[in-house]
Design a protein around this motif. Sequence first.
Motif, PDB file in Angstrom:
ATOM      1  N   TYR A 301      -3.145  -8.683   5.318  1.00 38.54           N
ATOM      2  CA  TYR A 301      -1.886  -8.077   5.736  1.00 38.54           C
ATOM      3  C   TYR A 301      -0.698  -8.678   4.999  1.00 38.54           C
ATOM      4  N   GLY A 302       0.125  -7.786   4.477  1.00 39.87           N
ATOM      5  CA  GLY A 302       1.353  -8.160   3.784  1.00 39.87           C
ATOM      6  C   GLY A 302       2.139  -6.897   3.511  1.00 39.87           C
ATOM      7  N   GLN A 303       3.070  -6.976   2.593  1.00 47.52           N
ATOM      8  CA  GLN A 303       3.921  -5.820   2.313  1.00 47.52           C
ATOM      9  C   GLN A 303       3.118  -4.608   1.844  1.00 47.52           C
ATOM     10  N   ALA A 304       2.115  -4.843   0.994  1.00 43.65           N
ATOM     11  CA  ALA A 304       1.324  -3.720   0.481  1.00 43.65           C
ATOM     12  C   ALA A 304       0.558  -3.029   1.599  1.00 43.65           C
ATOM     13  N   GLU A 305      -0.029  -3.807   2.507  1.00 41.25           N
ATOM     14  CA  GLU A 305      -0.773  -3.200   3.606  1.00 41.25           C
ATOM     15  C   GLU A 305       0.164  -2.483   4.562  1.00 41.25           C
ATOM     16  N   LEU A 306       1.378  -3.006   4.735  1.00 43.71           N
ATOM     17  CA  LEU A 306       2.347  -2.302   5.571  1.00 43.71           C
ATOM     18  C   LEU A 306       2.681  -0.938   4.958  1.00 43.71           C
ATOM     19  N   PHE A 307       2.786  -0.868   3.637  1.00 46.40           N
ATOM     20  CA  PHE A 307       2.991   0.429   2.986  1.00 46.40           C
ATOM     21  C   PHE A 307       1.807   1.357   3.271  1.00 46.40           C
ATOM     22  N   ALA A 308       0.582   0.816   3.228  1.00 44.85           N
ATOM     23  CA  ALA A 308      -0.609   1.630   3.490  1.00 44.85           C
ATOM     24  C   ALA A 308      -0.592   2.186   4.912  1.00 44.85           C
ATOM     25  N   LEU A 309      -0.200   1.363   5.877  1.00 43.27           N
ATOM     26  CA  LEU A 309      -0.123   1.836   7.265  1.00 43.27           C
ATOM     27  C   LEU A 309       1.031   2.823   7.439  1.00 43.27           C
TER      28      LEU A 309
END
Length: 417
Positions: A301-309
């Motif tokens: 979890y980080g910024q990239a995964e937040l974009f994915a969600l």
Amino acid sequence: MGGNPELRAVMADMGLTRAALARLVNRELVALGCPGTLTVRTVGTWLAGQSRWPQGRIRTALERALNRTPEQLGFIPPRTTRPQAPPEEPVRRRNFLAASAAAAVPSTGAFRGRTVGHSDVDRLKESLKTLTALDDHRGGHGSLETAALAGADQALGKVDKTISEGVQRRLYSLAADYTATAGFSCIDDRRLDDAERHFGTALRLSGLGDDHVTALRVFNCLSMVGYQRNRPSVTLSAARAAQDSRAARRDPLLASLAHARAAIAHSTTGNRQASLRCLGHASDALGRADSRERPAWTDFYGQAELFALSAVVHQHLDNSPESESASHRALAGIPAQFRRNRASATARLALAQLGQGELEQATATATGVYALMGTDPLPPRLRTLLGDFHRGLITLAPTSAVTREWTDRVHAQGEHQ
């Protein structure tokens, strides 16, 4: 005199304070029929090296309490207690006696087999990191679930072999983390009944281990289960439990994950305002996150995964352009080792492109999912996403050449898995 690093190291490994060690020794003294009068001050003299050889019954009680000989605990016997060989004794006899004495003293490893400390927990924790890395790369499957449950059994099997409450809590916490890993593997494998059963066990074990982080993980995963079962109320209730957890209050990164999960839950009911508000909270919390040590399962979890969600949220809100933009930003940042997550973000990107009528681009993107996963079978959760894409493509262009080519590719891919 110097201190006693050996005793200090054993106490640290077993999670014992001076008071706890004094209580253990006094308990053994009582079992020996003696008054339990050892004080914390005496333990302090041992650690400082001021008392080099405890008195007889206390020494016996200490050995029984820690399952180690006094020598292994850093104590040095007085010279008068050491057997002295006569000067004229033959060399062969001296060597024989020395070898016999060494064999009579149990090794540290032998004692460690009966008494569990922090170092034993650390070794089990390293094995869990290996399973987490496997899940990130390949996704959930039956073998991973089995291995995770075996790890939980190992941790629980050591609970009765420790004398420290701190080590016991760590073992329960580790068993909870292993069991939650098994449950998450079942989510990927679309075996939701098994997943819920494992999460129930993990939640109980996290309580025994006073592990609020794993409890948050369980609520986050239960929200995922509710999402896959198409039960919006369960999805949102579990997400709210994660938002309200102590772990979320203490760690902004975990709070961000909980807010993102709540955003997905709201989006499934079409609540645009609540969804975007939760995404905003998730972004704000992530901006406050620090680099503290966390369990391996949080590494994804980080910024990239937040974009994915976020891409999932916008897809539910029928905002395909925003979903496509978020998917691109996710794929630009998700590290290569999180192959399953990259494949999932790629499938979401294909759905967003399909939602805008970009049939050729969408099918080319969706084909990339197979390229990412290579020869490994697609996790059923990922196959479900591609199934959604397939049905959407047929609905939009049932007779087009693009649809026929994609259908042929899917059939060919299925024959190779």
